[in-house]
Enzyme design. Sequence first.
Site, PDB file in Angstrom:
ATOM      1  N   ASP A   7       0.865  -1.172   0.000  1.00  0.00           N
ATOM      2  CA  ASP A   7       0.000   0.000   0.000  1.00  0.00           C
ATOM      3  C   ASP A   7       0.910   1.233   0.000  1.00  0.00           C
ATOM      4  O   ASP A   7       2.108   1.137   0.239  1.00  0.00           O
ATOM      5  CB  ASP A   7      -0.885  -0.017   1.252  1.00  0.00           C
ATOM      6  CG  ASP A   7      -2.022   1.003   1.173  1.00  0.00           C
ATOM      7  OD1 ASP A   7      -2.125   1.686   0.138  1.00  0.00           O
ATOM      8  OD2 ASP A   7      -2.774   1.115   2.148  1.00  0.00           O
ATOM      9  N   ASP A 268      -0.603  -3.946   7.017  1.00  0.00           N
ATOM     10  CA  ASP A 268      -0.723  -3.818   8.469  1.00  0.00           C
ATOM     11  C   ASP A 268      -2.166  -3.790   8.956  1.00  0.00           C
ATOM     12  O   ASP A 268      -2.422  -3.591  10.143  1.00  0.00           O
ATOM     13  CB  ASP A 268      -0.014  -2.553   8.949  1.00  0.00           C
ATOM     14  CG  ASP A 268      -0.564  -1.285   8.283  1.00  0.00           C
ATOM     15  OD1 ASP A 268      -1.518  -1.399   7.485  1.00  0.00           O
ATOM     16  OD2 ASP A 268      -0.048  -0.191   8.562  1.00  0.00           O
ATOM     17  N   ASP A 272      -5.602  -6.913   5.122  1.00  0.00           N
ATOM     18  CA  ASP A 272      -4.393  -7.416   4.472  1.00  0.00           C
ATOM     19  C   ASP A 272      -4.094  -8.872   4.831  1.00  0.00           C
ATOM     20  O   ASP A 272      -3.162  -9.454   4.270  1.00  0.00           O
ATOM     21  CB  ASP A 272      -3.182  -6.562   4.864  1.00  0.00           C
ATOM     22  CG  ASP A 272      -3.268  -5.147   4.324  1.00  0.00           C
ATOM     23  OD1 ASP A 272      -3.586  -4.994   3.132  1.00  0.00           O
ATOM     24  OD2 ASP A 272      -3.045  -4.198   5.104  1.00  0.00           O
ATOM     25  N   ASN A 336      35.678 -37.488  -2.069  1.00  0.00           N
ATOM     26  CA  ASN A 336      36.288 -38.431  -1.118  1.00  0.00           C
ATOM     27  C   ASN A 336      35.712 -39.830  -1.270  1.00  0.00           C
ATOM     28  O   ASN A 336      36.446 -40.832  -1.191  1.00  0.00           O
ATOM     29  CB  ASN A 336      36.078 -37.924   0.308  1.00  0.00           C
ATOM     30  CG  ASN A 336      36.933 -36.710   0.614  1.00  0.00           C
ATOM     31  OD1 ASN A 336      37.939 -36.467  -0.041  1.00  0.00           O
ATOM     32  ND2 ASN A 336      36.515 -35.935   1.615  1.00  0.00           N
ATOM     33  N   ASN A 361      36.919 -35.288   8.581  1.00  0.00           N
ATOM     34  CA  ASN A 361      35.653 -34.545   8.539  1.00  0.00           C
ATOM     35  C   ASN A 361      35.617 -33.416   9.567  1.00  0.00           C
ATOM     36  O   ASN A 361      35.110 -32.327   9.291  1.00  0.00           O
ATOM     37  CB  ASN A 361      34.486 -35.501   8.784  1.00  0.00           C
ATOM     38  CG  ASN A 361      34.243 -36.438   7.615  1.00  0.00           C
ATOM     39  OD1 ASN A 361      34.589 -36.115   6.480  1.00  0.00           O
ATOM     40  ND2 ASN A 361      33.661 -37.595   7.882  1.00  0.00           N
ATOM     41  N   ASP A 365      35.593 -29.406   8.460  1.00  0.00           N
ATOM     42  CA  ASP A 365      34.377 -28.669   8.817  1.00  0.00           C
ATOM     43  C   ASP A 365      34.686 -27.334   9.494  1.00  0.00           C
ATOM     44  O   ASP A 365      33.828 -26.441   9.506  1.00  0.00           O
ATOM     45  CB  ASP A 365      33.497 -29.507   9.754  1.00  0.00           C
ATOM     46  CG  ASP A 365      32.606 -30.471   8.977  1.00  0.00           C
ATOM     47  OD1 ASP A 365      32.505 -30.314   7.756  1.00  0.00           O
ATOM     48  OD2 ASP A 365      32.014 -31.363   9.621  1.00  0.00           O
TER      49      ASP A 365
END
Length: 519
Positions: A7, A268, A272, A336, A361, A365
Amino acid sequence: MTVFCSDKTGTLTEGLVRLKAACDIAGNPSERVLLYGALNASFETGFHNPIDEAIRTARSFDLSPYRKLDEEPYDFVRKRLSVLVATPTTHLLVTKGALANMLAVCSTAETADGTLVELAAVRDAILLQMAQWSGQGLRVLGLASREMGAREGMTKDDEADMTFLGFLVFEDPIKTDVVETIGRLKSLGVTLKIVTGDNRLVAAHVGQAIGLSNGNLLTGEDLRQMSDEALVSRVNDVHVFAEVEPNQKERIILALKKAGHVVGYGGDGINDASALHAADVGVSVESAVDVAKEAADIVLLEKDLGILVEGVQEGRRTFANTLKYVFMATSANFGNMFSMAGASLFLPFLPLLPKQILLTNLLTDVPEMTIAGDRVDEELIDRPRRWNIAFIRKFMLTFGLVSSIFDYITFGVLLLVFQAGVEEFRTGWFVESVISASVIVLVVRTRRPFTRSRPSRGLLVATLAVVGLTLLLPYTPLRGPLGFVPLPPLFLAALLCIVVGYVVAAEVAKKVFYRHVLY
């Protein structure tokens, strides 16, 4: 998000509605119209709204001689609000609302000197006056009254045969920075569309003032006469929707989605809620009614498009960094797995022990965990992107195979050049695997050459720390429990060559990949 519907009030305008004028049917200032407007606004008890607040604060009247008897609240079908008031001489019905809806319930009009004339005789002049104000971006409501005798109550049916008294004219200035903000949204690939209940002239003026109006405007009446298929074909070219009813807002949202857009909607009010539900991204504000906030996906603390721009940018950074992690994890794991499976076919021992795989791993990571705060290249923010499994699969296969090729080169160097034993082989592949996987993060994180895209400090520090720790592990007391042995210096030199070759090959593969695979 590719389209954001909003709006105009409070989003494109200041949201500080002010009563600019109360005028008779000729457009001249009228104390009577101002008083009757104050009676209507002061005695209504519906939901709080800026229109009534503007009327109440425009002038302070002594309303002690008047008493409220009944009320018919505003609704989005009638677009009128009526209050029955006991005056010192009679009971008076005072109604205000959208001008067209007000004229529909009036049969006469009152001139400046109090003379009543047939509405038909002045209708064109009334509409012309309204058009002049609306063309300036001013919102115009009509005001009417009706003598009710001694009646103590009223219904909607009493809104008939009324006398049109004049106009209530409101202004709500456009925000000074809204044009710049809309430009920023456009640069991010987000189109703004105005969806408002205000009349077409006001909406067209605002659209033109902020650079949206291209001459294409649809009204609620146009939508009623248009099929869903026709709306889908038109919705891309229309940036201003005016005189729209609440259910039509949802229809516009659905049409945009069918046209292939990811749609955001900002609202709002109670009216709506359905549109907020229908949108891909429902946005409301802290000051909104509870229904709207509950229907929204995001609630902003301020009603400001600038905040939305920042939200779009931050969302795309998050999405880009998420994709980085997915690209790295899938390609590294695939590589891998391919390397491990291939090595197991010709080696008489396990290429890596389970604890060494887990440590691999864990270490790889660490840099990837810092991706959430990594810097993002501007080209990854400048337009909206969607989740694309096919693209991720192609990325995984391409870079996973590049990773495996250098794993097999490492196998060859260890077995054929250095005649490595079981523990040396495992140590050598562990070191190569962790270092190459950590360093390649710096390559894969950007579409640019990695030297032209600066990573975040956290990512760079984590990568260097993991590389250093991996090189040191075979020479620490932990090597025994982990199954490692010290590596000869010549292998470390060969390892450096392998990693450099891997980085160069990944850069070449990246350039070719992004040239042929679009995302």
